[in-house]
Motif scaffolding. Sequence first.
Motif, short mmCIF file in Angstrom:
data_model
loop_
_atom_site.label_atom_id
_atom_site.label_comp_id
_atom_site.label_asym_id
_atom_site.label_seq_id
_atom_site.Cartn_x
_atom_site.Cartn_y
_atom_site.Cartn_z
N ILE A 250 1.17 -1.53 0.05
CA ILE A 250 -0.20 0.36 0.24
C ILE A 250 0.66 1.43 0.20
O ILE A 250 0.51 2.06 -0.26
N ARG A 251 2.17 1.16 0.75
CA ARG A 251 3.03 2.33 0.86
C ARG A 251 3.17 2.92 -0.29
O ARG A 251 3.41 3.61 -1.32
N ALA A 252 3.79 1.76 -1.10
CA ALA A 252 4.53 1.33 -2.24
C ALA A 252 3.25 2.91 -3.50
O ALA A 252 3.37 3.62 -4.44
N ALA A 253 2.40 2.32 -2.85
CA ALA A 253 0.92 2.06 -4.14
C ALA A 253 0.89 3.76 -4.29
O ALA A 253 0.81 5.04 -5.17
N LYS A 254 1.08 4.17 -2.83
CA LYS A 254 0.09 5.99 -2.42
C LYS A 254 1.77 6.77 -3.09
O LYS A 254 1.69 7.23 -4.09
N GLU A 255 3.63 6.32 -3.03
CA GLU A 255 4.16 6.89 -3.04
C GLU A 255 4.79 6.90 -4.45
O GLU A 255 4.78 7.71 -5.32
N PHE A 256 4.08 5.89 -5.25
CA PHE A 256 4.10 6.35 -7.13
C PHE A 256 3.28 6.06 -7.63
O PHE A 256 2.95 5.79 -9.15
N SER A 257 2.08 6.63 -7.43
CA SER A 257 0.42 7.01 -7.71
C SER A 257 0.22 5.39 -9.20
O SER A 257 -0.42 6.48 -10.24
N ALA A 258 -0.20 4.29 -8.17
CA ALA A 258 -0.15 3.04 -9.03
C ALA A 258 -1.45 3.54 -9.54
O ALA A 258 -2.47 3.53 -8.58
N LYS A 259 -2.13 3.31 -10.83
CA LYS A 259 -3.16 3.37 -10.43
C LYS A 259 -4.10 1.55 -10.87
O LYS A 259 -5.35 1.63 -10.78
N SER A 260 -3.45 0.59 -10.15
CA SER A 260 -3.66 -0.41 -10.07
C SER A 260 -2.47 -0.98 -9.44
O SER A 260 -1.29 -1.07 -9.18
N ILE A 261 -2.81 -1.99 -7.96
CA ILE A 261 -2.48 -2.90 -7.65
C ILE A 261 -2.89 -4.45 -7.93
O ILE A 261 -3.70 -4.87 -8.41
N LEU A 262 -1.40 -5.59 -8.43
CA LEU A 262 -1.93 -6.84 -8.85
C LEU A 262 -0.72 -7.59 -8.07
O LEU A 262 0.54 -6.90 -6.72
N LEU A 263 -1.66 -8.43 -7.83
CA LEU A 263 -1.33 -9.83 -6.68
C LEU A 263 -0.39 -10.98 -7.20
O LEU A 263 -1.08 -11.82 -8.21
N GLY A 264 0.11 -11.45 -7.06
CA GLY A 264 0.37 -13.25 -8.10
C GLY A 264 1.37 -13.67 -7.36
O GLY A 264 2.34 -12.92 -6.27
N GLY A 265 1.49 -14.94 -6.83
CA GLY A 265 1.98 -16.47 -7.06
C GLY A 265 1.28 -17.55 -5.87
O GLY A 265 0.38 -16.81 -5.80
N GLY A 266 2.13 -18.05 -5.59
CA GLY A 266 1.72 -19.31 -4.70
C GLY A 266 0.63 -18.63 -4.06
O GLY A 266 -0.73 -18.95 -3.04
N VAL A 267 0.57 -17.54 -2.83
CA VAL A 267 0.77 -17.18 -1.53
C VAL A 267 -0.67 -15.97 -2.05
O VAL A 267 -1.50 -15.94 -1.06
N ALA A 268 -0.56 -16.23 -3.60
CA ALA A 268 -1.55 -14.96 -3.28
C ALA A 268 -3.27 -16.13 -3.14
O ALA A 268 -4.45 -15.18 -3.31
N ALA A 269 -2.87 -17.18 -2.84
CA ALA A 269 -3.92 -17.70 -2.67
C ALA A 269 -4.76 -18.01 -1.11
O ALA A 269 -5.60 -17.80 -0.96
N ASN A 270 -3.50 -17.09 -0.64
CA ASN A 270 -3.94 -16.35 0.69
C ASN A 270 -5.38 -15.44 1.66
O ASN A 270 -4.92 -14.77 0.81
N LYS A 271 -5.91 -16.39 1.53
CA LYS A 271 -7.39 -15.81 2.09
C LYS A 271 -7.47 -14.48 2.86
O LYS A 271 -7.92 -13.22 1.99
N GLN A 272 -6.16 -14.62 3.94
CA GLN A 272 -5.92 -13.37 5.06
C GLN A 272 -5.50 -12.03 3.70
O GLN A 272 -6.29 -11.02 3.83
N LEU A 273 -4.59 -12.18 3.02
CA LEU A 273 -3.99 -11.32 2.18
C LEU A 273 -4.87 -10.94 1.13
O LEU A 273 -4.47 -9.38 0.66
N ARG A 274 -5.72 -11.82 0.90
CA ARG A 274 -6.25 -11.64 -0.62
C ARG A 274 -7.62 -10.59 0.42
O ARG A 274 -7.95 -9.37 -0.24
N SER A 275 -8.30 -10.98 1.24
CA SER A 275 -9.08 -9.49 1.80
C SER A 275 -8.48 -9.04 2.31
O SER A 275 -9.13 -7.82 2.26
#
Length: 332
Positions: A250-275
């Motif tokens: 989130i800090r990176a998204a703010k600093e670089f004025s991101a228009k999207s945030i993407l998640l990927g990789g095996g741990v992206a299946a983690n329910k808590q991380l997703r929510s």
Amino acid sequence: MNILAIESSCDETACAIVQDGTKELASVVSSSSDLHQRTGGVVPEIAARKQVEYIVPVISECLRVAGSPQIDAIAATVGPGLIGSLLVGVEAAKTLALAWGLPLIPVNHLVGHIYAVYIGGKIPQLPAVVLIVSGGHTDLVLMKDHGKLEYLGGTVDDAAGEAFDKVARLLGLAKYFGGVEVSKLAATCENNTISGQLPRPMLADKSYDFSFSGLKTAVRKLFETGRASTAEIASEFENAVCDVLVAKTIRAAKEFSAKSILLGGGVAANKQLRSRLGHETASLEIPLFIPEVKYCGDTAVYIASAAFFNNKPQELAQIRANPALGIMDIYP
Ligand code: KG4
Ligand code: ZN
């Protein structure tokens, strides 16, 4: 454009046919992970032998499922991964490219993970902050365009998935790739008496780097005191990992004025991380792109997608398996 992709970086042998980088026509995955459960870790020689056994049936089944459509290019994961496993997929892909007279697009597995969110046709606006969390890697990058990544940070020691796996082993949940077991046990913990007692490594650090090996040691020490149940430890560990991953993303998204945030990789299946990422990004009004769970683990679908959006075929003789690629080796 139909791309047939092959993924063989570790213990999955996968083939997929994808149209225009977003539409899955067929995907077949065969895994030797059961064998590695028994040994408590992947044995590279066994993984490679299974790749040899599975590769031809997996490719022919994939062609059958897709109805043998016209193929316009071949793609293959060339790294990072286990050399014996990678060689099987890369050489099979070269053989197909040669026999069919098609171009071969080499793909970096980590860049591939980014494209899992493109399957289904949702196209994120760029620049995007991308968090890739897998068994062997944890990387935070700024994606300015296809093929234009800026490295923001990554783990200085263990990957997030590796930490989950080691905690799973310590708590006696699974010998191999036990991240999902840790997460399931954590979900059963209703009242955590040790909340906040594990470290949140590098949370206050200004960099976008991560460190998970000290956390794993702290888990072991806590476990040895016998003060907490395994469910409490699993829950507190998962909270600690998610606190750091979510805060830095989130800090990176703010600093670089991101228009999207993407998640990927095996741990992206983690329910808590997703929510939790979903919750944080909703309040920021930055669209979050999370792959379907079936595209978090290793498959060839997003390898085909990455090849489509980073379409740089190379001379067959130049293409080589390279186990040591990092996420910034975009055109391997
Ligand atoms: O991307 P991947 O399938 O393989 C690599 O390229 O490394 O990632 C596998 C990793 C393993 O460490 C596994 O335990 C972890 O992803 N994982 C999870 C979950 N599902 C898979 N970790 C936490 N929670 C999950 N639900
Ligand atoms: Zn992976």
